[in-house]
Design an enzyme around this catalytic site. Structure first.
Site, PDB file in Angstrom:
ATOM      1  N   HIS A 189     -71.213 -41.407 -85.838  1.00 48.95           N
ATOM      2  CA  HIS A 189     -70.629 -40.236 -86.532  1.00 48.95           C
ATOM      3  C   HIS A 189     -69.284 -40.544 -87.213  1.00 48.95           C
ATOM      4  O   HIS A 189     -68.294 -39.853 -87.069  1.00 48.95           O
ATOM      5  CB  HIS A 189     -70.607 -38.966 -85.673  1.00 48.95           C
ATOM      6  CG  HIS A 189     -69.786 -38.973 -84.405  1.00 48.95           C
ATOM      7  ND1 HIS A 189     -68.492 -39.427 -84.329  1.00 48.95           N
ATOM      8  CD2 HIS A 189     -70.071 -38.512 -83.157  1.00 48.95           C
ATOM      9  CE1 HIS A 189     -68.024 -39.268 -83.104  1.00 48.95           C
ATOM     10  NE2 HIS A 189     -68.974 -38.715 -82.372  1.00 48.95           N
ATOM     11  N   HIS A 199     -73.325 -34.744 -69.739  1.00 46.30           N
ATOM     12  CA  HIS A 199     -72.668 -34.464 -71.037  1.00 46.30           C
ATOM     13  C   HIS A 199     -73.769 -34.175 -72.052  1.00 46.30           C
ATOM     14  O   HIS A 199     -74.754 -34.927 -72.131  1.00 46.30           O
ATOM     15  CB  HIS A 199     -71.866 -35.728 -71.403  1.00 46.30           C
ATOM     16  CG  HIS A 199     -71.143 -35.706 -72.690  1.00 46.30           C
ATOM     17  ND1 HIS A 199     -70.710 -34.548 -73.309  1.00 46.30           N
ATOM     18  CD2 HIS A 199     -70.744 -36.728 -73.520  1.00 46.30           C
ATOM     19  CE1 HIS A 199     -70.083 -34.874 -74.428  1.00 46.30           C
ATOM     20  NE2 HIS A 199     -70.105 -36.183 -74.587  1.00 46.30           N
ATOM     21  N   GLU A 227     -73.685 -34.181 -75.367  1.00 46.54           N
ATOM     22  CA  GLU A 227     -73.664 -34.785 -76.715  1.00 46.54           C
ATOM     23  C   GLU A 227     -74.946 -35.603 -76.913  1.00 46.54           C
ATOM     24  O   GLU A 227     -75.498 -36.174 -75.966  1.00 46.54           O
ATOM     25  CB  GLU A 227     -72.417 -35.652 -76.913  1.00 46.54           C
ATOM     26  CG  GLU A 227     -72.237 -36.015 -78.381  1.00 46.54           C
ATOM     27  CD  GLU A 227     -70.844 -36.557 -78.736  1.00 46.54           C
ATOM     28  OE1 GLU A 227     -70.030 -36.804 -77.841  1.00 46.54           O
ATOM     29  OE2 GLU A 227     -70.603 -36.713 -79.961  1.00 46.54           O
ATOM     30  N   ASP A 276     -75.904 -38.445 -78.035  1.00 48.70           N
ATOM     31  CA  ASP A 276     -76.125 -39.844 -77.665  1.00 48.70           C
ATOM     32  C   ASP A 276     -76.565 -39.981 -76.208  1.00 48.70           C
ATOM     33  O   ASP A 276     -77.128 -41.005 -75.818  1.00 48.70           O
ATOM     34  CB  ASP A 276     -74.898 -40.728 -77.962  1.00 48.70           C
ATOM     35  CG  ASP A 276     -73.600 -40.165 -77.419  1.00 48.70           C
ATOM     36  OD1 ASP A 276     -73.484 -38.942 -77.291  1.00 48.70           O
ATOM     37  OD2 ASP A 276     -72.685 -40.959 -77.139  1.00 48.70           O
ATOM     38  N   HIS A 298     -64.966 -35.426 -72.924  1.00 44.78           N
ATOM     39  CA  HIS A 298     -64.244 -34.880 -74.041  1.00 44.78           C
ATOM     40  C   HIS A 298     -64.893 -33.644 -74.666  1.00 44.78           C
ATOM     41  O   HIS A 298     -64.484 -33.196 -75.721  1.00 44.78           O
ATOM     42  CB  HIS A 298     -64.056 -35.977 -75.115  1.00 44.78           C
ATOM     43  CG  HIS A 298     -65.350 -36.375 -75.789  1.00 44.78           C
ATOM     44  ND1 HIS A 298     -65.542 -36.184 -77.136  1.00 44.78           N
ATOM     45  CD2 HIS A 298     -66.488 -36.893 -75.326  1.00 44.78           C
ATOM     46  CE1 HIS A 298     -66.755 -36.608 -77.457  1.00 44.78           C
ATOM     47  NE2 HIS A 298     -67.340 -37.042 -76.381  1.00 44.78           N
ATOM     48  N   ASP A 358     -68.323 -40.655 -70.717  1.00 47.88           N
ATOM     49  CA  ASP A 358     -67.693 -41.375 -71.833  1.00 47.88           C
ATOM     50  C   ASP A 358     -66.389 -42.085 -71.419  1.00 47.88           C
ATOM     51  O   ASP A 358     -65.967 -43.038 -72.078  1.00 47.88           O
ATOM     52  CB  ASP A 358     -67.367 -40.396 -72.968  1.00 47.88           C
ATOM     53  CG  ASP A 358     -68.594 -40.044 -73.804  1.00 47.88           C
ATOM     54  OD1 ASP A 358     -69.546 -40.840 -73.839  1.00 47.88           O
ATOM     55  OD2 ASP A 358     -68.594 -38.973 -74.434  1.00 47.88           O
ATOM     56  N   TYR A 398     -62.281 -47.115 -78.688  1.00 53.84           N
ATOM     57  CA  TYR A 398     -63.040 -45.958 -78.216  1.00 53.84           C
ATOM     58  C   TYR A 398     -62.093 -44.822 -77.834  1.00 53.84           C
ATOM     59  O   TYR A 398     -62.289 -43.669 -78.225  1.00 53.84           O
ATOM     60  CB  TYR A 398     -63.904 -46.364 -77.015  1.00 53.84           C
ATOM     61  CG  TYR A 398     -64.883 -45.292 -76.626  1.00 53.84           C
ATOM     62  CD1 TYR A 398     -66.155 -45.259 -77.179  1.00 53.84           C
ATOM     63  CD2 TYR A 398     -64.525 -44.285 -75.742  1.00 53.84           C
ATOM     64  CE1 TYR A 398     -67.049 -44.242 -76.850  1.00 53.84           C
ATOM     65  CE2 TYR A 398     -65.407 -43.273 -75.406  1.00 53.84           C
ATOM     66  CZ  TYR A 398     -66.666 -43.264 -75.962  1.00 53.84           C
ATOM     67  OH  TYR A 398     -67.545 -42.250 -75.649  1.00 53.84           O
ATOM     68  N   HIS A 406     -71.107 -45.918 -71.965  1.00 49.30           N
ATOM     69  CA  HIS A 406     -71.145 -46.864 -73.089  1.00 49.30           C
ATOM     70  C   HIS A 406     -70.509 -48.193 -72.657  1.00 49.30           C
ATOM     71  O   HIS A 406     -69.444 -48.190 -72.034  1.00 49.30           O
ATOM     72  CB  HIS A 406     -70.346 -46.346 -74.290  1.00 49.30           C
ATOM     73  CG  HIS A 406     -70.866 -45.071 -74.880  1.00 49.30           C
ATOM     74  ND1 HIS A 406     -72.048 -44.998 -75.567  1.00 49.30           N
ATOM     75  CD2 HIS A 406     -70.340 -43.819 -74.915  1.00 49.30           C
ATOM     76  CE1 HIS A 406     -72.229 -43.752 -75.998  1.00 49.30           C
ATOM     77  NE2 HIS A 406     -71.215 -43.017 -75.610  1.00 49.30           N
TER      78      HIS A 406
HETATM   79 FE1  FEO Z   1     -69.387 -37.798 -76.063  1.00 52.01          FE
HETATM   80 FE2  FEO Z   1     -70.995 -40.749 -75.695  1.00 52.01          FE
HETATM   81  O1  FEO Z   1     -70.847 -38.961 -76.077  1.00 52.01           O
END
Ligand code: FEO
Length: 396
Positions: free
Chosen positions: A23, A77, A79, A81, A144, A163, A191, A222
C-alpha cells in the site's frame, strides 16, 4: 512448507518474494505473512495471509493436521494482509471457531460475509485453553488498528506480537539469529517509521504491558521471529516510541532549475559548520516516500525546500509533506526555503504547513527570485547553522 518453532507451534505462513509495494510502502526485500499453527489437545491457527496465498496457507496447515481437526482460528488484526484469507479458512476448516475481540468482529463483519461463522469473542487478559497450552489475549488498540491484539502463550513464553517488531523482509530464514542483525534492524526501522510511527504512546503502553510477561520469543506477523535479540528490538521500539531524536538535520528538496538545490547545498554547509551534527540531503523526486519517512524517524530538524511551480511546492514535495504529516514525524525544528520566478508560493506554503506538522520554525524562511546570489547563499548557510544548533540541543 512449514517450520517448527517449538514442539507444539509451527510457522505455516507465506513468503512473498515478489512484493515491492505494500500500500505504497516500498518493500525492497519482499515480505512475509506469518501464520502459525498451535497443536495441543485443541488446535488453533493464529492469523492468516493475503488472500491470493490462501491455498498455500491451507496446504501448510493440512501438512500438519487434517482440516477438520482445527478448532480455532485466532484473528489478532483485521488488516487484509492477515485477515483476507480468513473467509477461506472458515469455509474449509469445518469445525473452526473464529476467536477475536469485539472490535475485530465488527471490522471483519464489515469486510466479509460472516453470517455462517461461529465466534468466540475475547476481552483483554482472557484465556483460552488448548489443553497443555494456553492462549492469553492482550488488547493493544492502535498498535496499529483499533482492534489490534496480541496472543501470549505462557507455557512457551512466546508472544504472537502481530505487526509489532515486524519487518518486511522475505527470507528462507525464520529466526533473527539466522540473518545479519543489521539487515533485520534496517527493515524493522523502516517498518516502524512507515507503519507504527504515529502511535508512539500506544506502543509505550504495550511495551509496559509486555514487561510484566516472561517472553523468550516474539513471533511477529512479518519477517523473522525474535528469539535472540529481543532486548535489541525492545530498546529500539522504546527509543522510537519515545520520539527521541538525534542531532541530525534532514534537508528535503525539490528543484526545477537547480536554484533550490544550490540553496540546499549552502544549508548543508551551514549544518556541518556545527560540530557533532550530521546532515543528509534527499531530493524528494529521487527518494521514495518510504525512505524519507525512515530518515525522519530520528532527525531533530528538517530543512524543506522547493521551487515554486504554479504558485505551489513541486508535487513530490507536497506528497512528502502529506506523508510526514500523517506519520507524525518527530522533527522538532524546521526551515522553509526555495526559489521562485514571477510568483511566490512554495516557501510560504511550506512555512504554513509547519504548523500542521507541529514543527517549530527555527528561523525565518529563506527564499530567492530566480537564482540565489551570494547574499542568499550566505543566508542559507546561516540558517543551516541555526538549525544545526537546534538539532544539537534536541539530540543531547
Ligand atoms: Fe497492519 Fe501487517 O498489517
Amino acid at each position: 512448507m512449514n517450520t517448527k518453532i517449538t514442539e507444539k507451534i509451527s510457522w505455516v505462513g507465506f513468503i512473498d518474494w515478489d512484493i515491492r509495494d505494500f500500500h505504497g510502502y516500498e518493500t525492497r526485500r519482499g515480505a512475509t505473512y506469518n501464520s502459525y499453527l498451535v497443536r495441543d489437545e485443541k488446535v488453533a491457527v493464529i492469523d492468516s495471509v493475503k488472500r491470493p496465498f490462501a491455498e498455500k496457507l491451507l496446504e501448510n496447515i493440512t501438512e500438519l493436521v487434517p482440516p477438520e481437526k482445527v478448532d480455532y482460528v485466532v484473528c489478532n488484526h483485521a488488516e487484509f494482509d492477515h485477515a483476507s484469507s480468513i473467509p477461506v479458512l472458515m469455509e474449509r476448516l469445518p469445525n473452526a471457531v473464529l476467536v477475536c475481540n469485539a472490535k475485530c468482529q465488527k471490522t471483519l463483519s464489515s469486510y466479509f460475509d460472516t453470517s455462517t461463522w461461529r465466534w468466540k469473542i475475547v476481552g483483554n487478559g482472557e484465556t483460552l485453553s488448548l489443553g497443555g497450552t494456553t492462549l492469553k489475549f492482550l488488547l493493544t488498540p492502535m498498535v496499529h488498528w483499533p482492534e489490534s491484539m496480541m496472543t501470549y502463550v505462557p507455557e512457551e513464553k512466546l508472544l504472537f506480537s502481530m505487526d509489532a517488531f515486524g519487518q518486511h523482509l522475505a527470507s528462507s530464514e525464520r529466526f533473527d539469529d539466522e540473518l545479519p542483525l543489521g539487515e533485520i534492524m534496517e527493515e524493522a526501522e523502516t517498518y516502524y517509521a512507515n507503519i507504527v510511527m504515529p502511535y508512539g504512546p500506544q506502543v509505550l503502553q504495550t511495551l509496559e504491558a509486555a514487561k510484566t510477561l516472561d517472553i523468550r520469543m516474539f513471533c511477529t506477523s512479518h519477517g523473522v521471529i525474535w528469539r535472540k535479540n529481543l532486548s535489541v528490538i525492545l530498546e529500539a521500539y522504546t527509543r522510537w516510541a519515545s520520539r527521541k531524536v538525534e542531532p541530525k538535520v534532514l534537508i528535503l528538496l525539490d528543484t526545477m532549475w537547480d536554484s533550490t538545490h544550490r540553496m540546499a547545498d549552502a544549508i548543508y554547509s551551514g549544518v556541518l559548520d556545527v560540530p557533532g551534527v550530521s546532515a543528509k540531503i534527499l531530493n524528494v523526486r529521487r527518494t521514495s516516500l518510504t525512505d524519507i519517512a525512515t530518515e525522519s524517524l530520528e532527525a531533530a530538524c528538517c530543512a524543506m525546500g522547493s521551487s515554486t511551480l504554479n504558485g505551489l511546492p513541486m508535487p513530490m514535495m507536497s506528497a512528502a509533506m502529506t506523508y510526514l504529516q500523517g506519520l507524525r514525524a518527530p522533527i522538532k525544528y524546521a526551515l522553509s526555503f526555495g526559489s521562485y520566478g514571477w510568483g511566490r508560493g512554495a516557501t510560504e506554503e511550506i512555512s504554513a504547513w509547519f504548523e500542521k506538522a507541529k514543527w517549530t520554525p527555527a528561523c525565518e524562511a529563506v527564499k530567492c527570485m530566480y537564482l540565489p546570489d551570494a547574499d542568499v547563499l550566505a543566508k542559507c548557510r546561516e540558517a543551516g547553522r541555526v538549525l544545526a544548533e537546534k538539532a544539537k540541543e534536541c539530540g543531547e
